[in-house]
Design an enzyme around this catalytic site. Structure first.
Site, mmCIF file in Angstrom:
data_model
loop_
_atom_site.group_PDB
_atom_site.id
_atom_site.type_symbol
_atom_site.label_atom_id
_atom_site.label_comp_id
_atom_site.label_asym_id
_atom_site.label_seq_id
_atom_site.Cartn_x
_atom_site.Cartn_y
_atom_site.Cartn_z
ATOM 1 N N ALA A 70 5.157 -0.803 3.625
ATOM 2 C CA ALA A 70 6.169 0.163 4.071
ATOM 3 C C ALA A 70 6.912 -0.436 5.265
ATOM 4 C CB ALA A 70 5.507 1.475 4.453
ATOM 5 N N GLY A 113 1.798 -0.550 1.445
ATOM 6 C CA GLY A 113 2.576 0.163 0.442
ATOM 7 C C GLY A 113 2.951 -0.714 -0.744
ATOM 8 N N GLU A 116 -0.023 -0.666 -2.947
ATOM 9 C CA GLU A 116 -0.067 0.641 -3.581
ATOM 10 C C GLU A 116 0.977 0.755 -4.691
ATOM 11 O OE1 GLU A 116 -0.687 3.980 -0.835
ATOM 12 O OE2 GLU A 116 -1.058 2.477 0.716
ATOM 13 N N GLU A 136 -3.521 -1.464 6.802
ATOM 14 C CA GLU A 136 -3.152 -0.357 7.675
ATOM 15 C C GLU A 136 -4.123 -0.176 8.838
ATOM 16 O OE1 GLU A 136 -1.315 0.720 3.651
ATOM 17 O OE2 GLU A 136 -3.106 -0.304 4.370
#
Length: 172
Positions: A70, A113, A116, A136
């Site tokens: 992200a 992300g 993911e 993270e």
């Protein structure tokens, strides 16, 4: 396909032009998943899902990064309340609900992300340079878009716990 995108390259490919190809195209940020890129991805997926000529979709990045996660710069100043009230991450799961098969072609970094996003696809083809990780924890948080559940199903509880709690990466 056909629409102009800022963060994606979209085309139909294959001998019969029946494969939708979506390439994340934000090289200066290692394909970091900003809100604009994710909105464009949802739009491209909806277009391909409704196109009767498209039988399957390939989602890829670059040789250096599928998606490095992200966009932290975009997120860093947001409070929990701002994220919650604005529906932050809403629509990230669009990949997992498309009715046509989606193949993630991963080379380079698939982190946070990006990892993911790859796990939301139906199939992952990983190149020799692919690196998967959920780093993270190194920022004081945990995966936020379903990564803890998908990673456990993909690699088993023990390795998923190790990856989530240490930020360690795995290769293809």
């Amino acid at each position: 396909a056909g629409a102009a995108f800022q963060y994606l390259l979209v085309q139909k490919t294959g001998a019969q032009k029946n494969v939708g190809l979506i390439q994340l195209n934000r090289p200066q940020a290692l394909n970091a998943l900003c809100e604009g890129l994710m909105a464009e991805l949802r739009q491209a997926l909806e277009s391909m899902e409704s196109d009767p000529e498209v039988g399957a979709i390939v989602l890829t990045g670059s040789q250096k990064a599928f998606a490095a996660g992200a966009d932290i710069k975009e997120m860093q100043n947001k409070t929990f309340q701002e994220c919650y009230n604005s529906g932050f991450l809403a629509g990230w799961d669009k990949v997992s609900v498309v009715r046509k098969p989606i193949i993630a072609a991963v080379n380079g970094y698939a982190l946070g992300g990006g990892c993911e996003l790859a796990m939301m696809c139906d199939i992952i083809y990983a190149g020799e340079k692919a690196q998967f990780g959920q780093p993270e924890i190194l920022l004081g948080t945990i995966p936020g878009a379903g990564g803890t559940q998908r990673l456990t199903r993909a690699v088993g509880k023990s390795l998923a716990m190790e990856m989530v709690l240490t930020g360690d990466r795995i290769s293809a």
